[in-house]
Design a protein around this motif. Structure first.
Motif, PDB file in Angstrom:
ATOM      1  N   SER A  73       0.828  -1.191   0.000  1.00 53.82           N
ATOM      2  CA  SER A  73       0.000   0.000   0.000  1.00 53.82           C
ATOM      3  C   SER A  73       0.870   1.251   0.000  1.00 53.82           C
ATOM      4  CB  SER A  73      -0.905   0.001   1.236  1.00 53.82           C
ATOM      5  OG  SER A  73      -0.118   0.103   2.400  1.00 53.82           O
ATOM      6  N   TRP A  74       0.241   2.370  -0.268  1.00 55.46           N
ATOM      7  CA  TRP A  74       0.944   3.631  -0.249  1.00 55.46           C
ATOM      8  C   TRP A  74       1.488   3.907   1.148  1.00 55.46           C
ATOM      9  CZ3 TRP A  74       0.368   8.246   2.393  1.00 55.46           C
ATOM     10  CH2 TRP A  74       1.122   9.298   1.921  1.00 55.46           C
ATOM     11  N   GLY A  75       0.744   3.571   2.169  1.00 52.18           N
ATOM     12  CA  GLY A  75       1.177   3.782   3.549  1.00 52.18           C
ATOM     13  C   GLY A  75       2.430   3.004   3.883  1.00 52.18           C
ATOM     14  N   GLU A  76       2.539   1.780   3.375  1.00 53.52           N
ATOM     15  CA  GLU A  76       3.741   0.987   3.625  1.00 53.52           C
ATOM     16  C   GLU A  76       4.956   1.628   2.966  1.00 53.52           C
ATOM     17  OE1 GLU A  76       5.663  -3.390   2.668  1.00 53.52           O
ATOM     18  OE2 GLU A  76       3.631  -2.945   2.028  1.00 53.52           O
ATOM     19  N   ARG A  77       4.800   2.057   1.716  1.00 48.48           N
ATOM     20  CA  ARG A  77       5.928   2.692   1.020  1.00 48.48           C
ATOM     21  C   ARG A  77       6.319   4.001   1.689  1.00 48.48           C
ATOM     22  NH1 ARG A  77       2.626   1.147  -3.462  1.00 48.48           N
ATOM     23  NH2 ARG A  77       2.025   3.309  -3.678  1.00 48.48           N
ATOM     24  N   PHE A  78       5.331   4.801   2.087  1.00 50.45           N
ATOM     25  CA  PHE A  78       5.605   6.071   2.748  1.00 50.45           C
ATOM     26  C   PHE A  78       6.297   5.830   4.091  1.00 50.45           C
ATOM     27  CE2 PHE A  78       4.260   9.682   5.433  1.00 50.45           C
ATOM     28  CZ  PHE A  78       4.796  10.714   4.675  1.00 50.45           C
ATOM     29  N   GLY A  79       5.798   4.880   4.848  1.00 53.58           N
ATOM     30  CA  GLY A  79       6.396   4.554   6.141  1.00 53.58           C
ATOM     31  C   GLY A  79       7.820   4.056   5.998  1.00 53.58           C
ATOM     32  N   PHE A  80       8.063   3.233   4.978  1.00 53.24           N
ATOM     33  CA  PHE A  80       9.415   2.734   4.748  1.00 53.24           C
ATOM     34  C   PHE A  80      10.361   3.885   4.424  1.00 53.24           C
ATOM     35  CE2 PHE A  80      12.886   0.745   2.489  1.00 53.24           C
ATOM     36  CZ  PHE A  80      13.113  -0.397   3.235  1.00 53.24           C
ATOM     37  N   GLY A  81       9.908   4.836   3.613  1.00 54.73           N
ATOM     38  CA  GLY A  81      10.740   5.993   3.287  1.00 54.73           C
ATOM     39  C   GLY A  81      11.052   6.848   4.505  1.00 54.73           C
ATOM     40  N   LEU A  85      14.754   7.490   6.183  1.00 55.40           N
ATOM     41  CA  LEU A  85      15.352   8.805   6.403  1.00 55.40           C
ATOM     42  C   LEU A  85      15.707   9.040   7.870  1.00 55.40           C
ATOM     43  CD1 LEU A  85      13.202  11.049   4.053  1.00 55.40           C
ATOM     44  CD2 LEU A  85      15.601  10.423   3.790  1.00 55.40           C
ATOM     45  N   VAL A  86      14.864   8.584   8.778  1.00 58.48           N
ATOM     46  CA  VAL A  86      15.149   8.749  10.206  1.00 58.48           C
ATOM     47  C   VAL A  86      16.387   7.949  10.593  1.00 58.48           C
ATOM     48  CG1 VAL A  86      14.261   8.204  12.509  1.00 58.48           C
ATOM     49  CG2 VAL A  86      12.791   9.356  10.854  1.00 58.48           C
ATOM     50  N   LEU A  87      16.507   6.739  10.093  1.00 60.01           N
ATOM     51  CA  LEU A  87      17.683   5.921  10.409  1.00 60.01           C
ATOM     52  C   LEU A  87      18.939   6.407   9.686  1.00 60.01           C
ATOM     53  CD1 LEU A  87      16.168   2.324  10.475  1.00 60.01           C
ATOM     54  CD2 LEU A  87      16.858   3.740  12.413  1.00 60.01           C
ATOM     55  N   ALA A  88      18.769   7.160   8.610  1.00 57.06           N
ATOM     56  CA  ALA A  88      19.925   7.669   7.880  1.00 57.06           C
ATOM     57  C   ALA A  88      20.735   8.649   8.731  1.00 57.06           C
ATOM     58  CB  ALA A  88      19.477   8.346   6.591  1.00 57.06           C
ATOM     59  N   ILE A  89      20.082   9.371   9.631  1.00 60.27           N
ATOM     60  CA  ILE A  89      20.789  10.369  10.452  1.00 60.27           C
ATOM     61  C   ILE A  89      21.808   9.706  11.372  1.00 60.27           C
ATOM     62  CG2 ILE A  89      20.481  12.150  12.217  1.00 60.27           C
ATOM     63  CD1 ILE A  89      17.727  12.702  10.830  1.00 60.27           C
ATOM     64  N   PRO A  90      21.416   8.752  12.237  1.00 58.34           N
ATOM     65  CA  PRO A  90      22.435   8.150  13.091  1.00 58.34           C
ATOM     66  C   PRO A  90      23.445   7.298  12.313  1.00 58.34           C
ATOM     67  CG  PRO A  90      20.309   7.108  13.503  1.00 58.34           C
ATOM     68  CD  PRO A  90      20.078   8.269  12.590  1.00 58.34           C
ATOM     69  N   VAL A 106      29.857   4.284   2.757  1.00 60.72           N
ATOM     70  CA  VAL A 106      29.335   2.927   2.968  1.00 60.72           C
ATOM     71  C   VAL A 106      27.939   2.986   3.584  1.00 60.72           C
ATOM     72  CG1 VAL A 106      29.663   0.816   4.318  1.00 60.72           C
ATOM     73  CG2 VAL A 106      31.586   1.802   3.077  1.00 60.72           C
ATOM     74  N   ALA A 107      27.732   3.870   4.560  1.00 65.44           N
ATOM     75  CA  ALA A 107      26.419   4.000   5.191  1.00 65.44           C
ATOM     76  C   ALA A 107      25.364   4.399   4.161  1.00 65.44           C
ATOM     77  CB  ALA A 107      26.471   5.016   6.330  1.00 65.44           C
ATOM     78  N   TRP A 108      25.691   5.387   3.327  1.00 63.51           N
ATOM     79  CA  TRP A 108      24.703   5.845   2.344  1.00 63.51           C
ATOM     80  C   TRP A 108      24.496   4.847   1.212  1.00 63.51           C
ATOM     81  CZ3 TRP A 108      20.840   9.044   2.347  1.00 63.51           C
ATOM     82  CH2 TRP A 108      20.781   9.960   3.393  1.00 63.51           C
ATOM     83  N   ILE A 109      25.532   4.090   0.849  1.00 63.69           N
ATOM     84  CA  ILE A 109      25.340   3.036  -0.152  1.00 63.69           C
ATOM     85  C   ILE A 109      24.387   1.987   0.397  1.00 63.69           C
ATOM     86  CG2 ILE A 109      26.495   1.112  -1.320  1.00 63.69           C
ATOM     87  CD1 ILE A 109      28.894   3.018  -1.723  1.00 63.69           C
ATOM     88  N   GLY A 110      24.510   1.666   1.686  1.00 68.91           N
ATOM     89  CA  GLY A 110      23.593   0.722   2.319  1.00 68.91           C
ATOM     90  C   GLY A 110      22.170   1.251   2.350  1.00 68.91           C
TER      91      GLY A 110
END
Length: 142
Positions: A73-81, A85-90, A106-110
Motif C-alpha cells: 500500500s501507499w502507507g507501507e511505502r511512505f512509512g518505509f521511506g 530517512l530517520v535511520l539515515a541520520i544516526p 558505505v552508510a549511504w550506499i547501504g
C-alpha cells in the motif's frame, strides 16, 4: 438467509410436498429434478465469480500493472521511506565519525541499496527497461 437461499428452500419444500402427493415411486425423479436446480444455481454462481475474476485480470493487464497486494500500500511505502530517512541520520553520524568519508559513503550506499530493493520489490517491472522492437521492425536492416 438471502433471497436465493429462500428461493432454494421453497424449491425443496415444493419437492418434498410433491413427493408426499405422488408417492415413493416418483422419489428419484423428484430428487434428480431438485439436484438439477441446485446444480444450475451452483453453475451460475461459479460462472459469475469466474467472469468477475476474468474482468479483474483484464483490468490489471489493461493498466499494465500487477494486482495489488494487501501489504503493498501507499502507507507501507511512505512509512518505509520515513523510517529510512530517520535511520539515515544516526547511520551517517556513526559512519562519518568512525570511518570518515569512506564510512559515510558505505552508510549511504547501504541506505540507497535497501531503498532500491524495496522499490524493486513493490514495482517489479521498474528496472527492466523498455523492450526493443524485433529485428523485423528495424528501419536499419535490409
Amino acid at each position: 438467509m438471502d433471497a436465493r437461499d429462500a428461493e432454494l428452500k421453497k424449491e425443496l419444500d415444493a419437492t418434498l410436498q410433491a413427493r408426499r402427493e405422488l408417492g415413493v415411486e416418483y422419489e428419484s425423479a423428484l430428487v434428480d429434478s431438485f439436484l438439477e436446480k441446485v446444480d444450475q444455481r451452483i453453475d451460475g454462481a461459479v460462472e459469475r465469480r469466474v467472469r468477475r475474476q476474468m474482468a479483474e485480470q483484464q483490468m490489471v493487464v489493461a493498466r499494465g500493472s500487477r494486482s495489488p497486494k494487501a501489504t503493498d500500500s501507499w502507507g507501507e511505502r511512505f512509512g518505509f521511506g520515513i523510517v529510512s530517512l530517520v535511520l539515515a541520520i544516526p547511520l551517517s553520524a556513526i559512519g562519518g565519525g568512525v570511518g570518515h568519508l569512506p564510512g559515510l559513503l558505505v552508510a549511504w550506499i547501504g541506505i540507497v541499496g535497501v531503498n532500491a530493493v524495496q522499490v524493486a520489490r513493490t514495482n517489479p517491472g521498474l528496472f527492466r527497461g523498455r523492450r526493443r522492437g524485433s529485428s523485423q521492425d528495424s528501419e536499419w536492416e535490409d
